[in-house]
Design a protein around this motif. Structure first.
Motif: not given
Length: 122
Positions: A56-57, A59-60, A62-63
């Motif tokens: 999950e980390l 996957r995100h 880019s944030l």
């Protein structure tokens, strides 16, 4: 997933604590990741717990670069008049990194015997 984040946070805190306690010149999160690697090797079941949160980390991911980008934009004003030096250092460090990577890769790759070493004629 909350359990995965808790495990990741515990290992980061352990790394930070060890670095602070012993005064090691290594970032705490790096030490924590090495501890997590050792724990994953020692307890393979831990991988199932950590994998969901890590995925999950990732996957995100880019944030997570947004704060760094904002910091660069804010600090850009202090570099005015130094763009030639900044550009030269970026180019030089990129070339050095490429050269070191190539040398390490060349040193780690298995060597193939040449035709002379095999006793054959070319």
């Amino acid at each position: 997933m909350l359990q995965a984040f808790a495990v990741l946070l515990v290992f980061q805190c352990l790394g930070e604590g060890l670095v602070f306690l012993f005064g090691w010149p290594v970032p705490g999160p790096v030490t924590g990741m090495l501890l997590l690697l050792a724990a994953l090797v020692a307890v393979p079941r831990l991988q199932d717990v950590v994998e969901s949160g890590a995925s999950e980390l990732l996957r995100h991911l880019s944030l997570l670069f947004v704060p760094a980008g904002v910091g660069i934009v804010v600090a850009a004003s202090s570099g005015s008049g130094q763009w030639l030096a900044i550009a030269a250092s970026v180019v030089a460090s990129t070339l050095v990194t490429l050269a070191v990577t190539a040398l390490v890769l060349q040193g780690l790759m298995p060597r193939k015997p040449s035709a002379k070493e095999e006793g054959g004629h070319v």
